[in-house]
Design a protein around this motif. Structure first.
Motif, mmCIF file in Angstrom:
data_model
loop_
_atom_site.group_PDB
_atom_site.id
_atom_site.type_symbol
_atom_site.label_atom_id
_atom_site.label_comp_id
_atom_site.label_asym_id
_atom_site.label_seq_id
_atom_site.Cartn_x
_atom_site.Cartn_y
_atom_site.Cartn_z
ATOM 1 N N ASN A 44 19.728 -17.659 -2.573
ATOM 2 C CA ASN A 44 20.739 -16.735 -2.067
ATOM 3 C C ASN A 44 20.521 -15.290 -2.492
ATOM 4 O OD1 ASN A 44 22.276 -18.901 -0.883
ATOM 5 N ND2 ASN A 44 23.021 -19.394 -2.950
ATOM 6 N N PHE A 45 19.405 -15.027 -3.165
ATOM 7 C CA PHE A 45 19.205 -13.662 -3.645
ATOM 8 C C PHE A 45 17.733 -13.285 -3.567
ATOM 9 C CE2 PHE A 45 18.442 -10.586 -7.120
ATOM 10 C CZ PHE A 45 19.273 -9.574 -6.679
ATOM 11 N N GLU A 46 17.476 -12.137 -2.974
ATOM 12 C CA GLU A 46 16.118 -11.648 -2.870
ATOM 13 C C GLU A 46 16.107 -10.134 -2.955
ATOM 14 O OE1 GLU A 46 15.643 -11.409 1.991
ATOM 15 O OE2 GLU A 46 14.926 -13.218 0.945
ATOM 16 N N LEU A 47 14.989 -9.583 -3.351
ATOM 17 C CA LEU A 47 14.771 -8.139 -3.367
ATOM 18 C C LEU A 47 13.727 -7.807 -2.317
ATOM 19 C CD1 LEU A 47 14.624 -7.451 -7.205
ATOM 20 C CD2 LEU A 47 16.441 -6.734 -5.649
ATOM 21 N N SER A 48 13.955 -6.739 -1.579
ATOM 22 C CA SER A 48 12.996 -6.377 -0.542
ATOM 23 C C SER A 48 13.065 -4.887 -0.258
ATOM 24 C CB SER A 48 13.266 -7.171 0.741
ATOM 25 O OG SER A 48 14.541 -6.834 1.272
ATOM 26 N N ALA B 264 14.705 -1.442 -2.311
ATOM 27 C CA ALA B 264 15.138 -1.890 -3.635
ATOM 28 C C ALA B 264 13.950 -2.388 -4.449
ATOM 29 C CB ALA B 264 16.192 -2.993 -3.492
ATOM 30 N N LEU B 265 13.144 -3.272 -3.873
ATOM 31 C CA LEU B 265 11.980 -3.794 -4.583
ATOM 32 C C LEU B 265 10.965 -2.690 -4.849
ATOM 33 C CD1 LEU B 265 10.370 -6.159 -5.736
ATOM 34 C CD2 LEU B 265 9.483 -6.589 -3.427
ATOM 35 N N GLY B 266 10.721 -1.834 -3.853
ATOM 36 C CA GLY B 266 9.761 -0.753 -4.015
ATOM 37 C C GLY B 266 10.145 0.196 -5.132
ATOM 38 N N VAL C 88 -2.485 7.062 -13.861
ATOM 39 C CA VAL C 88 -1.074 6.725 -14.091
ATOM 40 C C VAL C 88 -0.263 7.004 -12.829
ATOM 41 C CG1 VAL C 88 0.999 7.337 -15.388
ATOM 42 C CG2 VAL C 88 -1.172 7.089 -16.581
ATOM 43 N N ASN C 89 -0.535 8.138 -12.198
ATOM 44 C CA ASN C 89 0.167 8.480 -10.967
ATOM 45 C C ASN C 89 -0.369 7.694 -9.774
ATOM 46 O OD1 ASN C 89 1.741 10.443 -12.300
ATOM 47 N ND2 ASN C 89 0.133 11.979 -12.046
ATOM 48 N N LEU C 90 -1.667 7.608 -9.658
ATOM 49 C CA LEU C 90 -2.274 6.982 -8.486
ATOM 50 C C LEU C 90 -1.970 5.487 -8.419
ATOM 51 C CD1 LEU C 90 -4.148 7.355 -6.032
ATOM 52 C CD2 LEU C 90 -6.058 6.765 -7.533
ATOM 53 N N VAL C 91 -2.277 4.761 -9.492
ATOM 54 C CA VAL C 91 -2.110 3.312 -9.495
ATOM 55 C C VAL C 91 -0.669 2.923 -9.810
ATOM 56 C CG1 VAL C 91 -2.970 1.141 -10.450
ATOM 57 C CG2 VAL C 91 -4.512 3.095 -10.216
ATOM 58 N N GLY C 92 -0.034 3.713 -10.692
ATOM 59 C CA GLY C 92 1.327 3.380 -11.087
ATOM 60 C C GLY C 92 2.323 3.397 -9.950
ATOM 61 N N LEU C 93 2.076 4.206 -8.913
ATOM 62 C CA LEU C 93 3.005 4.322 -7.792
ATOM 63 C C LEU C 93 2.583 3.510 -6.573
ATOM 64 C CD1 LEU C 93 3.559 8.201 -7.887
ATOM 65 C CD2 LEU C 93 4.916 6.438 -9.022
ATOM 66 N N ALA C 94 1.319 3.132 -6.495
ATOM 67 C CA ALA C 94 0.757 2.584 -5.258
ATOM 68 C C ALA C 94 1.464 1.319 -4.777
ATOM 69 C CB ALA C 94 -0.736 2.314 -5.451
ATOM 70 N N ALA C 95 1.596 0.336 -5.652
ATOM 71 C CA ALA C 95 2.150 -0.956 -5.243
ATOM 72 C C ALA C 95 3.596 -0.814 -4.779
ATOM 73 C CB ALA C 95 2.058 -1.958 -6.397
ATOM 74 N N GLY C 96 4.387 -0.007 -5.495
ATOM 75 C CA GLY C 96 5.787 0.176 -5.122
ATOM 76 C C GLY C 96 5.949 0.826 -3.764
ATOM 77 N N LEU C 97 5.087 1.798 -3.455
ATOM 78 C CA LEU C 97 5.167 2.461 -2.148
ATOM 79 C C LEU C 97 4.892 1.486 -1.008
ATOM 80 C CD1 LEU C 97 3.473 5.907 -2.847
ATOM 81 C CD2 LEU C 97 5.790 5.530 -2.003
ATOM 82 N N VAL C 98 3.854 0.688 -1.147
ATOM 83 C CA VAL C 98 3.529 -0.262 -0.079
ATOM 84 C C VAL C 98 4.617 -1.318 0.049
ATOM 85 C CG1 VAL C 98 1.912 -2.049 0.651
ATOM 86 C CG2 VAL C 98 1.056 0.129 -0.219
ATOM 87 N N ALA C 99 5.134 -1.807 -1.090
ATOM 88 C CA ALA C 99 6.194 -2.813 -1.048
ATOM 89 C C ALA C 99 7.441 -2.263 -0.363
ATOM 90 C CB ALA C 99 6.528 -3.277 -2.463
ATOM 91 N N GLY C 100 7.805 -1.016 -0.701
ATOM 92 C CA GLY C 100 9.019 -0.443 -0.130
ATOM 93 C C GLY C 100 8.887 -0.104 1.333
ATOM 94 N N ILE C 101 7.785 0.521 1.700
ATOM 95 C CA ILE C 101 7.598 0.941 3.087
ATOM 96 C C ILE C 101 7.290 -0.247 3.984
ATOM 97 C CG2 ILE C 101 6.145 2.331 4.627
ATOM 98 C CD1 ILE C 101 5.794 4.290 2.274
ATOM 99 N N GLY C 102 6.548 -1.219 3.461
ATOM 100 C CA GLY C 102 6.157 -2.367 4.271
ATOM 101 C C GLY C 102 7.195 -3.461 4.366
ATOM 102 N N GLY C 103 8.275 -3.360 3.578
ATOM 103 C CA GLY C 103 9.314 -4.377 3.648
ATOM 104 C C GLY C 103 8.957 -5.672 2.942
ATOM 105 N N VAL C 104 8.152 -5.594 1.884
ATOM 106 C CA VAL C 104 7.790 -6.789 1.112
ATOM 107 C C VAL C 104 9.049 -7.396 0.493
ATOM 108 C CG1 VAL C 104 6.532 -7.603 -0.928
ATOM 109 C CG2 VAL C 104 5.466 -5.963 0.641
ATOM 110 N N THR C 105 9.123 -8.733 0.470
ATOM 111 C CA THR C 105 10.291 -9.442 -0.053
ATOM 112 C C THR C 105 9.918 -10.284 -1.257
ATOM 113 O OG1 THR C 105 11.348 -9.558 2.119
ATOM 114 C CG2 THR C 105 12.072 -11.150 0.473
ATOM 115 N N LEU C 106 10.745 -10.248 -2.292
ATOM 116 C CA LEU C 106 10.598 -11.098 -3.476
ATOM 117 C C LEU C 106 11.811 -12.017 -3.537
ATOM 118 C CD1 LEU C 106 9.037 -11.750 -6.129
ATOM 119 C CD2 LEU C 106 10.527 -10.066 -7.256
ATOM 120 N N THR C 107 11.617 -13.296 -3.246
ATOM 121 C CA THR C 107 12.710 -14.260 -3.253
ATOM 122 C C THR C 107 12.928 -14.747 -4.681
ATOM 123 O OG1 THR C 107 12.186 -14.954 -1.002
ATOM 124 C CG2 THR C 107 13.547 -16.442 -2.330
ATOM 125 N N ILE C 108 14.134 -14.526 -5.214
ATOM 126 C CA ILE C 108 14.456 -14.894 -6.593
ATOM 127 C C ILE C 108 15.199 -16.231 -6.635
ATOM 128 C CG2 ILE C 108 15.698 -14.165 -8.676
ATOM 129 C CD1 ILE C 108 15.154 -11.273 -7.790
#
Length: 458
Positions: A418-422, A425-427, A395-415
């Motif tokens: 004119n609006f995107e999360l990156s 915020a996304l992490g 729960v801790n290992l997998v539940g947090l993993a994707a959010g950490l990489v998305a937040g630290i790596g600057g991953v962007t989700l285009t909605i």
């Protein structure tokens, strides 16, 4: 007893002085000045790296500290200095073309959200927040806030003068660890003085440097490391005024954009953790039961952040540096904090002081921020360790993993167009969402301690 009637005591060495007690005024004033020195370095460095005015930040830190003490009925001794929790979000706002008004508008909304959460905690108890934000989640959010700042150091500050940056960083690391007691706690301030001195010597020995500056449009230019043109023309006394580096007035009204607000909201989670840790640390030191004041403290900090941002000031938070002063002196008197607030207000009314701070060489900021930003990130790991978060639990290992990489790596989700999360915020959304998506499978009573046991950030 009146709120402003402290019991005057003269304790034996090593005996504590409670929040509603005070030493004679001469010693109380000295302790108040010591609190100003302790908060000084970080409180004016963070506005500089956020592109805001350090004079205004110092002045509002004093005003907001006094407001915090009043809101908490002088039961929770605390100094509200500039928060580091929004630095990464501010960098993201500016990277997307936002100016200082956009920055303060987004932070103002975040402050109002924090104040509303504080009211919820005050009336409903802290269990709701503890359930939504357990240490595993809070540590992950704080970590991605700090490590998301790495490109800011590498792309903006460090290249301005890499050797000065390296020397300043080395000095800060050594000072923080090797200097005794109080001197170690003001290592950031000492690092600033050291970097200033080394930059001045380098200008004398080697002349101007050829590098990119924040105002050179991305092109290297020849310039002195230290330019005090604005210092000589600044007055000794007056309200903060003039223009920020992006052309916005120092004192300005905020501009609110939903896109930018979403970038700063993760900082609210860090502030909840910081205030919770602060109140519990003070309770442990003083022996007082302060659980009933947790909601008041969070509300006061949120209101202070919103109030300061409404005029162009910097966000606030309770300061661990001043916890250190209380721990060393065993003086928890709120009277000393009133003195500290008044001294800070007077410093904020000295434009020449602000001009000196604003003239801090880029290389010096590079050395200071590379340490500070890393420390912010590692505070997330500290929260995990101190609350014994078990990463053998998926729960801790997998539940947090994707959010950490998305937040630290600057991953962007285009909605939309004119609006995107990156980034942060996304992490943060992914960390909270994924954790609670799978946490139901954990047996009742297992896992980690509640968020109420989160300890201080530094």
């Amino acid at each position: 007893m009146s709120m402003f009637a402290w019991e005057v005591v003269d304790p034996a060495p090593g005996q504590p002085v409670g929040p509603r007690q005070r030493l004679p005024w001469g010693r109380t004033i000295g302790l108040g000045a010591q609190h100003v020195v302790a908060m000084f370095g970080a409180t004016f460095v963070f506005p500089v790296v956020m592109g805001l005015d350090p004079n205004l930040a110092i002045m509002f830190s004093g005003i907001c500290t006094i407001g915090f003490l009043l809101a908490c009925h002088n039961k929770v001794p605390s100094y509200l200095g500039t928060s580091a929790s929004f630095v990464a979000s501010v960098a993201a706002i500016r990277a997307q073309g936002g100016n200082s008004a956009d920055v303060t508008g987004a932070i103002m909304v975040a402050g109002l959200v924090l104040a509303a959460i504080g009211l919820l905690i005050h009336f409903a108890g802290g269990a709701v927040v503890h359930k939504v934000l357990p240490p595993a989640v809070t540590g992950a959010v704080v970590m991605l806030i700090g490590f998301n700042l790495a490109p800011v150091v590498a792309g903006i500050y460090w290249p301005q003068d890499q050797w000065i940056a390296l020397m300043t960083a080395t000095f800060v690391v050594c000072a923080a660890v090797l200097l005794p007691g109080f001197w170690g706690r003001i290592s950031i301030f000492l690092g600033l003085v050291f970097g200033y001195l080394v930059s001045w010597i380098a200008d004398l020995l080697f002349g101007d440097i050829y590098s990119v500056t924040p105002t050179s449009g991305g092109k290297p230019v020849e310039h002195p490391r230290i330019s005090w043109d604005q210092v000589s023309s600044a007055s000794w006394f007056g309200f903060p005024s003039g223009k920020l580096p992006d052309g916005v007035s120092v004192v300005h009204g905020p501009s609110v954009s939903l896109t930018f607000v979403l970038l700063v909201l993760p900082g609210v989670i860090a502030l909840i953790a910081e205030n919770t840790g602060h109140v519990k640390a003070v309770a442990e030191m003083t022996g007082d039961d302060l659980d009933g004041y947790l909601g008041r403290a969070i509300t006061a900090d949120g209101a202070a952040t919103a109030f300061a941002s409404a005029f162009g000031g910097s966000p606030t938070t309770t300061y661990a540096e001043n916890i250190g002063v209380m721990s060393a002196t065993k003086v928890y008197s709120t009277a000393a904090y009133y003195v500290a607030g008044l001294v800070a207000i007077m410093l904020g009314l000295c434009p020449k002081f602000g001009a000196v701070v604003s003239a801090t060489p880029g290389g010096v900021l590079g050395g200071i921020t590379i340490v500070l930003y890393g420390m912010i990130g590692l505070v997330g790991a500290k929260i995990w360790v101190e609350n014994r978060v078990d990463f053998g639990d998926p729960v801790n290992l997998v539940g947090l993993a994707a959010g950490l990489v998305a937040g630290i790596g600057g991953v962007t989700l285009t909605i939309t167009d004119n609006f995107e999360l990156s980034g942060i915020a996304l992490g943060t959304i992914m960390v909270i969402g994924y954790f609670h998506l799978v946490s139901w499978r954990r047996p009742t009573g297992s896992g980690t301690h509640g968020a109420g046991e989160i300890t201080r950030k530094m």
